[in-house]
Design a protein around this motif. Structure first.
Motif, short mmCIF file in Angstrom:
data_model
loop_
_atom_site.label_atom_id
_atom_site.label_comp_id
_atom_site.label_asym_id
_atom_site.label_seq_id
_atom_site.Cartn_x
_atom_site.Cartn_y
_atom_site.Cartn_z
N GLY A 53 12.44 -1.42 -12.82
CA GLY A 53 12.64 -2.83 -13.19
C GLY A 53 14.04 -3.27 -12.84
O GLY A 53 14.82 -2.48 -12.25
N CYS A 54 14.37 -4.52 -13.17
CA CYS A 54 15.69 -5.08 -12.94
C CYS A 54 16.17 -5.77 -14.22
O CYS A 54 15.36 -6.34 -14.95
CB CYS A 54 15.65 -6.14 -11.84
SG CYS A 54 15.09 -5.54 -10.26
N GLY A 55 17.47 -5.71 -14.47
CA GLY A 55 18.01 -6.37 -15.66
C GLY A 55 17.41 -5.80 -16.93
O GLY A 55 17.27 -4.58 -17.08
N ILE A 100 7.89 -3.01 -13.82
CA ILE A 100 8.01 -3.89 -14.98
C ILE A 100 8.75 -5.17 -14.57
O ILE A 100 9.85 -5.09 -14.04
CB ILE A 100 8.78 -3.19 -16.10
CG1 ILE A 100 8.13 -1.84 -16.45
CG2 ILE A 100 8.89 -4.08 -17.33
CD1 ILE A 100 8.98 -0.93 -17.32
N SER A 101 8.13 -6.32 -14.81
CA SER A 101 8.77 -7.59 -14.47
C SER A 101 8.16 -8.70 -15.30
O SER A 101 6.98 -9.01 -15.15
CB SER A 101 8.60 -7.90 -12.99
OG SER A 101 9.12 -9.20 -12.70
N ARG A 102 8.97 -9.30 -16.19
CA ARG A 102 8.45 -10.40 -17.02
C ARG A 102 7.83 -11.46 -16.12
O ARG A 102 6.70 -11.86 -16.30
CB ARG A 102 9.55 -11.03 -17.85
CG ARG A 102 9.15 -12.33 -18.51
CD ARG A 102 10.29 -13.00 -19.27
NE ARG A 102 11.39 -13.44 -18.43
CZ ARG A 102 12.47 -14.06 -18.92
NH1 ARG A 102 12.57 -14.27 -20.22
NH2 ARG A 102 13.46 -14.44 -18.12
N SER A 152 12.59 -19.06 -22.62
CA SER A 152 14.03 -18.88 -22.51
C SER A 152 14.36 -18.04 -21.27
O SER A 152 13.54 -17.25 -20.80
CB SER A 152 14.55 -18.16 -23.75
OG SER A 152 15.94 -17.97 -23.64
N THR A 153 15.57 -18.18 -20.74
CA THR A 153 16.00 -17.39 -19.57
C THR A 153 16.13 -15.92 -19.95
O THR A 153 15.73 -15.04 -19.20
CB THR A 153 17.35 -17.92 -19.07
OG1 THR A 153 17.18 -19.25 -18.63
CG2 THR A 153 17.90 -17.07 -17.93
N VAL A 154 16.65 -15.67 -21.13
CA VAL A 154 16.84 -14.27 -21.52
C VAL A 154 15.53 -13.70 -22.06
O VAL A 154 14.74 -14.39 -22.70
CB VAL A 154 17.96 -14.12 -22.57
CG1 VAL A 154 19.29 -14.61 -22.01
CG2 VAL A 154 17.62 -14.83 -23.86
N MET A 155 15.32 -12.41 -21.80
CA MET A 155 14.09 -11.75 -22.26
C MET A 155 14.25 -11.29 -23.71
O MET A 155 15.22 -10.62 -24.04
CB MET A 155 13.77 -10.55 -21.38
CG MET A 155 13.36 -10.90 -19.97
SD MET A 155 13.15 -9.46 -18.91
CE MET A 155 11.76 -8.63 -19.67
N LEU A 347 23.10 -17.81 -14.98
CA LEU A 347 21.84 -17.08 -14.88
C LEU A 347 20.65 -17.97 -14.56
O LEU A 347 20.59 -19.13 -14.98
CB LEU A 347 21.56 -16.33 -16.19
CG LEU A 347 22.53 -15.22 -16.57
CD1 LEU A 347 22.04 -14.50 -17.81
CD2 LEU A 347 22.71 -14.24 -15.41
N THR A 348 19.71 -17.39 -13.84
CA THR A 348 18.42 -18.05 -13.62
C THR A 348 17.36 -17.17 -14.28
O THR A 348 17.58 -15.97 -14.46
CB THR A 348 18.09 -18.15 -12.12
OG1 THR A 348 18.21 -16.82 -11.57
CG2 THR A 348 19.08 -19.07 -11.41
N ARG A 349 16.24 -17.73 -14.57
CA ARG A 349 15.19 -16.98 -15.27
C ARG A 349 14.64 -15.86 -14.38
O ARG A 349 14.22 -14.82 -14.87
CB ARG A 349 14.07 -17.94 -15.65
CG ARG A 349 13.15 -17.42 -16.71
CD ARG A 349 12.18 -18.47 -17.19
NE ARG A 349 11.20 -17.86 -18.06
CZ ARG A 349 10.24 -17.07 -17.59
NH1 ARG A 349 10.15 -16.85 -16.29
NH2 ARG A 349 9.35 -16.52 -18.41
N VAL A 350 14.66 -16.10 -13.08
CA VAL A 350 14.15 -15.10 -12.12
C VAL A 350 15.17 -14.96 -10.99
O VAL A 350 15.75 -15.95 -10.57
CB VAL A 350 12.80 -15.54 -11.52
CG1 VAL A 350 12.26 -14.48 -10.57
CG2 VAL A 350 11.79 -15.85 -12.62
C1 F1P Z 1 14.41 -9.65 -15.02
C2 F1P Z 1 15.76 -10.42 -15.16
C3 F1P Z 1 16.09 -10.65 -16.61
C4 F1P Z 1 17.43 -11.39 -16.75
C5 F1P Z 1 17.37 -12.69 -16.02
C6 F1P Z 1 16.90 -12.46 -14.60
O1 F1P Z 1 13.44 -10.40 -14.61
O2 F1P Z 1 16.71 -9.64 -14.57
O3 F1P Z 1 16.24 -9.40 -17.23
O4 F1P Z 1 17.64 -11.66 -18.12
O5 F1P Z 1 16.44 -13.51 -16.69
O6 F1P Z 1 15.72 -11.70 -14.53
P1 F1P Z 1 11.91 -9.92 -14.52
O7 F1P Z 1 11.76 -9.14 -13.24
O8 F1P Z 1 11.64 -9.08 -15.68
O9 F1P Z 1 11.19 -11.22 -14.50
#
Ligand code: F1P
Length: 366
Positions: A53-55, A100-102, A152-155, A347-350
């Motif tokens: 995953g990232c972040g 894993i990616s929201r 929200s932008t943050v998870m 920050l951006t949501r993605v």
């Molecule tokens: C993961 C992510 C979040 C971070 C910001 C950018 O995205 O790095 O952890 O807070 O919102 O994106 P995802 O791959 O889980 O959608």
């Protein structure tokens, strides 16, 4: 200083406080569909599981890998997606990748999915809250939790819900119906204490600020420390760091002063050893916060702030409930410092990267 607008951060705090209810919905969905049982049968038994995953999703992967090994006894690790793209040999051959990616749209994660499926012909498992996303079409297997998505932008609730889904899959794989039952019991144990935990963190933050926020954890709680560090950075732009608790002695403790708040996510397995570090940090003049399931006299004496969760669930099931204190610390610090946690700076949501070939940075040739 603090923004007096009551709507500041309204989205994020609503999503944090909705976590126990959201967990109930997600676990019910996973049970109804029987998809965990199906996945557990279909996915390879002997392979090492590699959570990617990232972040926040990378820190989630760290907790998932730790609890996967604890529950199944199998090999598991967590790797940031970018590491696999830039150093492909870091992906162990014959592994089972879990992506894993929201959002399901993060370029690095999608690129890893395509690399695994198309070049390595490995069937990947994607875990996401997004629907109709590139990750969904790039992966062979899917766990999808749209009800846990954050606006929200943050998870926050997406983080804990996707984590519980992966822990439920590990329990299914290990034949641990007792652990599955413990996960299903977690929401009812956490819901009644959400207001109390929120109030404790808010009064801590309103008491005073610190120059440096350190988070310590071992085993599955190291990922909790990492994610709490990220929440404080994202929502309050404060200086924050995370370490394995006993690693803090090997150099980092040099930073301890009255301007440092050191938060301990105390495990049960390492309680005595980790508590000894707590006493040491207190002795060095650091401010201390402890989040744990059950404290003793030593902890009560050494903790300036104490959150005791008293959960019946076994230790490996507690990270989702434990990280909430870190989410709330990031939120209230953001408010205190005049930021809007719903609009984190820079920050951006993605994170979607376009380097002209519609994907992630050039992937190093193996
Ligand atoms: C993961 C992510 C979040 C971070 C910001 C950018 O995205 O790095 O952890 O807070 O919102 O994106 P995802 O791959 O889980 O959608």
């Amino acid at each position: 200083m603090a923004d007096s607008n009551p709507n500041t951060g309204a989205q994020t705090i609503t999503e944090i406080l909705s976590e126990p209810r959201t967990w109930t919905q997600c676990l019910a969905r996973l049970t109804e569909t029987g998809q965990l049982r199906t996945l557990s049968k279909e996915l390879p038994k002997k392979a090492e599981w590699v959570f990617v995953g990232c972040g926040s999703s990378f820190y989630l992967a760290q907790i998932a890998a730790a609890t996967w090994s604890i529950l199944t006894g199998g090999l598991a690790r967590a790797i940031p997606a970018s590491e696999i793209l830039l150093f492909p040999n870091l992906l162990p051959s014959g592994c089972q990748p879990v992506l894993i990616s929201r959002s399901g749209q993060t370029s690095e994660v999608i690129d890893v999915a395509r690399y695994c499926e198309q070049e390595l012909t490995i069937r990947t498992l994607a875990v996401t809250c997004g629907t109709g996303t590139p990750l969904e079409t790039s992966s062979s297997h899917l766990i999808q939790l749209p009800m846990a998505d954050d606006k929200s932008t943050v998870m926050t609730r997406s983080f804990t819900s996707m984590l519980l889904a992966l822990q439920a899959l590990a329990a299914e794989r290990a034949g641990r119906q007792d652990f599955l039952a413990a996960l299903r019991g977690l929401p009812a144990q956490m819901e009644p204490q959400m207001a109390e935990v929120e109030g404790a963190v808010r009064s801590l933050v309103n008491a005073r600020g610190y120059a440096d926020y350190v988070f310590l954890g071992q085993g599955p709680f190291f990922g909790v420390a990492q994610e709490s560090m990220l929440k404080v950075k994202e929502m309050s732009c404060s200086y924050a760091q995370a370490f394995h608790t006993l690693e803090f002695r090997h150099g980092p403790k040099a930073i301890v002063s009255g301007e440092t708040l050191v938060t301990f996510f105390l495990s049960e397995s390492g309680f005595d050893a980790e508590t000894a570090v707590l006493e040491e940090v207190k002795g060095l003049g650091g401010a201390t916060m402890v989040v744990t399931n059950a404290a003793n006299g030593v902890v009560r004496r050494s903790a300036d702030y104490l959150i005791e969760l008293s959960l019946e669930a076994p230790e490996a099931a507690r990270p989702a409930a434990t990280v909430i204190a870190g989410q709330l610390l990031g939120f209230h610090l953001g408010i205190r410092r005049g930021f809007d946690p719903d609009q984190p700076r820079h920050l951006t949501r993605v994170v979607m990267l376009d380097n002209g070939n519609g994907g992630s940075p050039n992937r190093a040739d193996t």
